[in-house]
Design an enzyme around this catalytic site. Structure first.
Site, mmCIF file in Angstrom:
data_model
loop_
_atom_site.group_PDB
_atom_site.id
_atom_site.type_symbol
_atom_site.label_atom_id
_atom_site.label_comp_id
_atom_site.label_asym_id
_atom_site.label_seq_id
_atom_site.Cartn_x
_atom_site.Cartn_y
_atom_site.Cartn_z
ATOM 1 N N CYS A 87 0.853 -1.182 0.000
ATOM 2 C CA CYS A 87 0.000 0.000 0.000
ATOM 3 C C CYS A 87 0.894 1.239 0.000
ATOM 4 O O CYS A 87 1.922 1.278 0.671
ATOM 5 C CB CYS A 87 -0.963 -0.008 1.180
ATOM 6 S SG CYS A 87 -0.407 0.866 2.636
ATOM 7 N N GLU A 88 0.507 2.206 -0.803
ATOM 8 C CA GLU A 88 1.389 3.359 -0.966
ATOM 9 C C GLU A 88 1.316 4.336 0.203
ATOM 10 O O GLU A 88 2.116 5.244 0.296
ATOM 11 C CB GLU A 88 1.100 4.078 -2.285
ATOM 12 C CG GLU A 88 -0.236 4.770 -2.354
ATOM 13 C CD GLU A 88 -0.477 5.383 -3.733
ATOM 14 O OE1 GLU A 88 0.196 4.988 -4.692
ATOM 15 O OE2 GLU A 88 -1.353 6.262 -3.828
ATOM 16 N N HIS A 89 0.357 4.143 1.084
ATOM 17 C CA HIS A 89 0.249 5.059 2.223
ATOM 18 C C HIS A 89 1.132 4.649 3.390
ATOM 19 O O HIS A 89 1.594 5.488 4.141
ATOM 20 C CB HIS A 89 -1.215 5.150 2.688
ATOM 21 C CG HIS A 89 -2.136 5.576 1.582
ATOM 22 N ND1 HIS A 89 -3.285 4.887 1.254
ATOM 23 C CD2 HIS A 89 -2.039 6.596 0.711
ATOM 24 C CE1 HIS A 89 -3.869 5.479 0.227
ATOM 25 N NE2 HIS A 89 -3.137 6.522 -0.125
ATOM 26 N N HIS A 90 1.324 3.327 3.563
ATOM 27 C CA HIS A 90 2.110 2.841 4.700
ATOM 28 C C HIS A 90 3.263 1.954 4.269
ATOM 29 O O HIS A 90 4.036 1.497 5.098
ATOM 30 C CB HIS A 90 1.201 2.060 5.670
ATOM 31 C CG HIS A 90 0.012 2.846 6.125
ATOM 32 N ND1 HIS A 90 -1.214 2.771 5.502
ATOM 33 C CD2 HIS A 90 -0.119 3.751 7.123
ATOM 34 C CE1 HIS A 90 -2.063 3.578 6.106
ATOM 35 N NE2 HIS A 90 -1.430 4.193 7.085
ATOM 36 N N GLN A 128 -5.452 -0.374 -4.012
ATOM 37 C CA GLN A 128 -6.189 -1.464 -4.664
ATOM 38 C C GLN A 128 -7.139 -0.957 -5.759
ATOM 39 O O GLN A 128 -7.288 -1.571 -6.813
ATOM 40 C CB GLN A 128 -6.955 -2.234 -3.584
ATOM 41 C CG GLN A 128 -7.619 -3.501 -4.102
ATOM 42 C CD GLN A 128 -8.343 -4.254 -2.994
ATOM 43 O OE1 GLN A 128 -7.941 -4.192 -1.839
ATOM 44 N NE2 GLN A 128 -9.410 -4.942 -3.338
ATOM 45 N N HIS A 156 -5.412 -5.997 3.913
ATOM 46 C CA HIS A 156 -4.380 -4.963 4.021
ATOM 47 C C HIS A 156 -3.733 -5.004 5.405
ATOM 48 O O HIS A 156 -4.410 -4.789 6.415
ATOM 49 C CB HIS A 156 -5.014 -3.587 3.782
ATOM 50 C CG HIS A 156 -5.502 -3.402 2.368
ATOM 51 N ND1 HIS A 156 -4.944 -2.498 1.496
ATOM 52 C CD2 HIS A 156 -6.480 -4.039 1.675
ATOM 53 C CE1 HIS A 156 -5.560 -2.574 0.319
ATOM 54 N NE2 HIS A 156 -6.501 -3.493 0.409
ATOM 55 N N CYS A 158 -1.875 -2.907 6.703
ATOM 56 C CA CYS A 158 -1.914 -1.610 7.383
ATOM 57 C C CYS A 158 -3.187 -1.466 8.218
ATOM 58 O O CYS A 158 -3.238 -0.690 9.161
ATOM 59 C CB CYS A 158 -1.743 -0.446 6.411
ATOM 60 S SG CYS A 158 -3.040 -0.274 5.200
HETATM 61 ZN ZN LIG Z 1 -2.079 1.426 4.005
#
Ligand SMILES: [Zn+2]
Length: 198
Positions: A87-90, A128, A156, A158
């Site tokens: 995931c690109e956020h975490h 996703q 996920h 995260c």
């Molecule tokens: Zn994430």
């Protein structure tokens, strides 16, 4: 030797990542010099290059490399394609399955190529929702089929290991084009992916 699969890592990229991961290890209060961690920055560097290898892949090239003229015009479905992404956020893993169907319009592709297209878009920093559309667009643009359907189910880390810590939630995303916009075709696709054909 009759068969050997070779791995390649760009030396400059490994070096740069290695230095950065050394910094991460120190920053979290660990002793980067202790035995177990000595080679960790290099291992993580190589692992990260593996996990993001999708950046060096080209989905259109993959699909075109095995594109065959064929008059078959019923649904082609490959389900349960495993996927592992970040995931690109975490930058934490999310993983699950992709189900891909298309209705050919004169052209088919090698079935394994659909798996490679999933690799191309999952092996990078992702969300996703975007990945679902990227897979659909690549197939639509390259094979020009009568329609494409993509469903992705993923968990996920995260959400599981941090944040809300929900262990059993599965995120489902879908994208449809052409014939799959029609209820009948879409229902057939959804029925097939949920069926256990043993
Ligand atoms: Zn994430």
């Amino acid at each position: 030797m009759l068969y050997r699969k070779e791995e390649f890592y760009d030396a400059a990229a490994v070096q740069k990542l290695k230095e950065n991961y050394s910094g991460v290890i120190t920053a979290i209060g660990e002793d980067g010099a202790r035995e177990g961690l000595e080679k960790t920055p290099e291992r993580v560097a190589k692992s990260m290059l593996f996990l993001t290898q999708g950046y060096s892949m080209d989905a259109a090239e993959i699909l075109n490399s095995a594109k065959f003229h064929e008059s078959y015009n019923e649904m082609v479905l490959v389900k349960n394609i495993e996927l592992y992404s970040l995931c690109e956020h975490h930058m934490m893993p999310f993983f699950g399955k992709a189900h891909i169907a298309y209705i050919p319009n004169g052209w088919i592709t090698g079935l394994s190529k659909l798996g490679h297209v999933v690799e191309c878009f999952s092996r990078r920093l992702q969300v996703q929702e975007r990945m679902t559309h990227q897979i659909l667009d690549a197939i639509q643009d390259t094979l020009n089929p009568l329609g494409v359907g993509v469903v992705i189910e993923a968990q996920h880390l995260c959400m599981m290991m941090r944040g809300v810590q929900k262990q059993n939630s599965v995120t489902t995303t879908s994208a449809f084009s052409g014939q799959f916009m029609k209820n009948e075709t879409r229902s057939e696709f959804l029925k097939l992916i949920s069926a256990d054909l043993g």
